[in-house]
Write a protein that holds these residues in place. Structure first.
Motif, PDB file in Angstrom:
ATOM      1  N   THR A   5      52.676  22.932  57.406  1.00 20.54           N
ATOM      2  CA  THR A   5      52.307  24.176  58.085  1.00 20.54           C
ATOM      3  C   THR A   5      53.431  24.636  58.997  1.00 20.54           C
ATOM      4  O   THR A   5      53.779  25.819  59.021  1.00 20.54           O
ATOM      5  CB  THR A   5      51.014  23.976  58.893  1.00 20.54           C
ATOM      6  N   CYS A   6      54.003  23.704  59.713  1.00 22.16           N
ATOM      7  CA  CYS A   6      55.110  24.014  60.611  1.00 22.16           C
ATOM      8  C   CYS A   6      56.298  24.571  59.822  1.00 22.16           C
ATOM      9  O   CYS A   6      56.895  25.580  60.214  1.00 22.16           O
ATOM     10  CB  CYS A   6      55.499  22.757  61.378  1.00 22.16           C
ATOM     11  N   GLU A  31      63.829  35.346  71.912  1.00 19.26           N
ATOM     12  CA  GLU A  31      62.516  34.693  71.897  1.00 19.26           C
ATOM     13  C   GLU A  31      62.166  34.207  70.495  1.00 19.26           C
ATOM     14  O   GLU A  31      61.646  33.107  70.318  1.00 19.26           O
ATOM     15  CB  GLU A  31      61.441  35.642  72.424  1.00 19.26           C
ATOM     16  N   LEU A  32      62.459  35.016  69.496  1.00 16.98           N
ATOM     17  CA  LEU A  32      62.197  34.616  68.114  1.00 16.98           C
ATOM     18  C   LEU A  32      63.000  33.372  67.754  1.00 16.98           C
ATOM     19  O   LEU A  32      62.461  32.415  67.183  1.00 16.98           O
ATOM     20  CB  LEU A  32      62.534  35.773  67.161  1.00 16.98           C
ATOM     21  N   ASP A  33      64.260  33.354  68.116  1.00 13.00           N
ATOM     22  CA  ASP A  33      65.095  32.172  67.864  1.00 13.00           C
ATOM     23  C   ASP A  33      64.571  30.949  68.610  1.00 13.00           C
ATOM     24  O   ASP A  33      64.576  29.837  68.079  1.00 13.00           O
ATOM     25  CB  ASP A  33      66.548  32.439  68.240  1.00 13.00           C
ATOM     26  N   ALA A  34      64.094  31.157  69.841  1.00 17.61           N
ATOM     27  CA  ALA A  34      63.559  30.042  70.630  1.00 17.61           C
ATOM     28  C   ALA A  34      62.291  29.479  69.994  1.00 17.61           C
ATOM     29  O   ALA A  34      62.091  28.257  69.958  1.00 17.61           O
ATOM     30  CB  ALA A  34      63.289  30.494  72.057  1.00 17.61           C
ATOM     31  N   ILE A  36      61.497  29.644  66.775  1.00 23.20           N
ATOM     32  CA  ILE A  36      61.914  28.950  65.555  1.00 23.20           C
ATOM     33  C   ILE A  36      62.483  27.576  65.898  1.00 23.20           C
ATOM     34  O   ILE A  36      62.140  26.569  65.266  1.00 23.20           O
ATOM     35  CB  ILE A  36      62.932  29.798  64.754  1.00 23.20           C
ATOM     36  N   GLU A  37      63.319  27.532  66.913  1.00 21.75           N
ATOM     37  CA  GLU A  37      63.915  26.254  67.328  1.00 21.75           C
ATOM     38  C   GLU A  37      62.844  25.257  67.785  1.00 21.75           C
ATOM     39  O   GLU A  37      62.895  24.079  67.444  1.00 21.75           O
ATOM     40  CB  GLU A  37      64.920  26.485  68.450  1.00 21.75           C
ATOM     41  N   ALA A  38      61.878  25.733  68.556  1.00 18.54           N
ATOM     42  CA  ALA A  38      60.803  24.859  69.025  1.00 18.54           C
ATOM     43  C   ALA A  38      59.983  24.330  67.852  1.00 18.54           C
ATOM     44  O   ALA A  38      59.593  23.154  67.834  1.00 18.54           O
ATOM     45  CB  ALA A  38      59.907  25.603  70.009  1.00 18.54           C
ATOM     46  N   LEU A  39      59.733  25.180  66.861  1.00 17.58           N
ATOM     47  CA  LEU A  39      58.997  24.732  65.673  1.00 17.58           C
ATOM     48  C   LEU A  39      59.804  23.707  64.879  1.00 17.58           C
ATOM     49  O   LEU A  39      59.240  22.757  64.340  1.00 17.58           O
ATOM     50  CB  LEU A  39      58.632  25.923  64.788  1.00 17.58           C
ATOM     51  N   GLU A  40      61.108  23.908  64.811  1.00 16.01           N
ATOM     52  CA  GLU A  40      61.953  22.955  64.084  1.00 16.01           C
ATOM     53  C   GLU A  40      61.966  21.583  64.754  1.00 16.01           C
ATOM     54  O   GLU A  40      62.096  20.564  64.080  1.00 16.01           O
ATOM     55  CB  GLU A  40      63.375  23.500  63.957  1.00 16.01           C
ATOM     56  N   GLY A  47      51.047  16.459  69.605  1.00 14.56           N
ATOM     57  CA  GLY A  47      49.690  16.759  70.039  1.00 14.56           C
ATOM     58  C   GLY A  47      49.241  18.185  69.799  1.00 14.56           C
ATOM     59  O   GLY A  47      50.043  19.086  69.582  1.00 14.56           O
ATOM     60  N   ALA A  48      47.921  18.335  69.861  1.00 12.14           N
ATOM     61  CA  ALA A  48      47.294  19.622  69.563  1.00 12.14           C
ATOM     62  C   ALA A  48      47.610  20.673  70.624  1.00 12.14           C
ATOM     63  O   ALA A  48      47.770  21.852  70.297  1.00 12.14           O
ATOM     64  CB  ALA A  48      45.788  19.445  69.428  1.00 12.14           C
ATOM     65  N   ASP A  49      47.699  20.270  71.892  1.00 15.94           N
ATOM     66  CA  ASP A  49      47.985  21.248  72.947  1.00 15.94           C
ATOM     67  C   ASP A  49      49.338  21.916  72.748  1.00 15.94           C
ATOM     68  O   ASP A  49      49.466  23.132  72.842  1.00 15.94           O
ATOM     69  CB  ASP A  49      47.947  20.589  74.327  1.00 15.94           C
ATOM     70  N   ARG A  50      50.335  21.115  72.463  1.00 17.12           N
ATOM     71  CA  ARG A  50      51.676  21.666  72.248  1.00 17.12           C
ATOM     72  C   ARG A  50      51.706  22.522  70.986  1.00 17.12           C
ATOM     73  O   ARG A  50      52.343  23.574  70.958  1.00 17.12           O
ATOM     74  CB  ARG A  50      52.704  20.547  72.153  1.00 17.12           C
ATOM     75  N   ALA A  51      50.998  22.082  69.955  1.00 15.32           N
ATOM     76  CA  ALA A  51      50.937  22.860  68.713  1.00 15.32           C
ATOM     77  C   ALA A  51      50.302  24.223  68.965  1.00 15.32           C
ATOM     78  O   ALA A  51      50.805  25.247  68.490  1.00 15.32           O
ATOM     79  CB  ALA A  51      50.155  22.102  67.642  1.00 15.32           C
ATOM     80  N   MET A  52      49.215  24.244  69.734  1.00 16.43           N
ATOM     81  CA  MET A  52      48.547  25.512  70.019  1.00 16.43           C
ATOM     82  C   MET A  52      49.432  26.439  70.854  1.00 16.43           C
ATOM     83  O   MET A  52      49.434  27.649  70.645  1.00 16.43           O
ATOM     84  CB  MET A  52      47.213  25.266  70.727  1.00 16.43           C
ATOM     85  N   LYS A  53      50.192  25.889  71.781  1.00 14.25           N
ATOM     86  CA  LYS A  53      51.108  26.710  72.576  1.00 14.25           C
ATOM     87  C   LYS A  53      52.190  27.331  71.696  1.00 14.25           C
ATOM     88  O   LYS A  53      52.558  28.488  71.877  1.00 14.25           O
ATOM     89  CB  LYS A  53      51.728  25.883  73.696  1.00 14.25           C
ATOM     90  N   LEU A  54      52.689  26.550  70.735  1.00 13.74           N
ATOM     91  CA  LEU A  54      53.704  27.081  69.819  1.00 13.74           C
ATOM     92  C   LEU A  54      53.125  28.165  68.923  1.00 13.74           C
ATOM     93  O   LEU A  54      53.768  29.201  68.694  1.00 13.74           O
ATOM     94  CB  LEU A  54      54.279  25.957  68.958  1.00 13.74           C
ATOM     95  N   VAL A  55      51.923  27.947  68.423  1.00  8.76           N
ATOM     96  CA  VAL A  55      51.273  28.944  67.570  1.00  8.76           C
ATOM     97  C   VAL A  55      51.035  30.225  68.367  1.00  8.76           C
ATOM     98  O   VAL A  55      51.303  31.331  67.886  1.00  8.76           O
ATOM     99  CB  VAL A  55      49.957  28.397  66.985  1.00  8.76           C
TER     100      VAL A  55
END
Length: 76
Positions: A5-6, A31-34, A36-40, A47-55
């Motif tokens: 998914t990531c 922001e878009l690059d940031a 993308i970088e965070a997802l990479e 954890g789920a909290d960090r995943a939800m913040k990224l989403v």
């Protein structure tokens, strides 16, 4: 968020960046690059909290891009 998914999110955001690059200002691109970088760098064990913040962050930047590309603000 699982690894596949990531990776899908990263692919879509990179395609959006490529397609809309000339219409985006420096702040939106950064922001878009940031995002993308965070997802990479994201790992499922973060954890789920960090995943939800990224989403949430990804959705916010997509909303900004859609607003820019469609000029939807002018319709409201």
């Amino acid at each position: 968020m699982d690894k596949q998914t990531c990776e899908n999110h990263i692919t879509v955001l990179k395609k959006v960046r490529g397609a809309c690059d000339s219409q985006l200002d420096v702040g939106v691109k950064a922001e878009l690059d940031a995002v993308i970088e965070a997802l990479e760098r994201f790992e499922p064990h973060h954890g789920a909290d960090r995943a939800m913040k990224l989403v949430e962050r990804a959705l916010r930047i997509i909303a900004v891009i859609v607003k820019i590309m469609t000029n939807i603000g002018g319709w409201m």
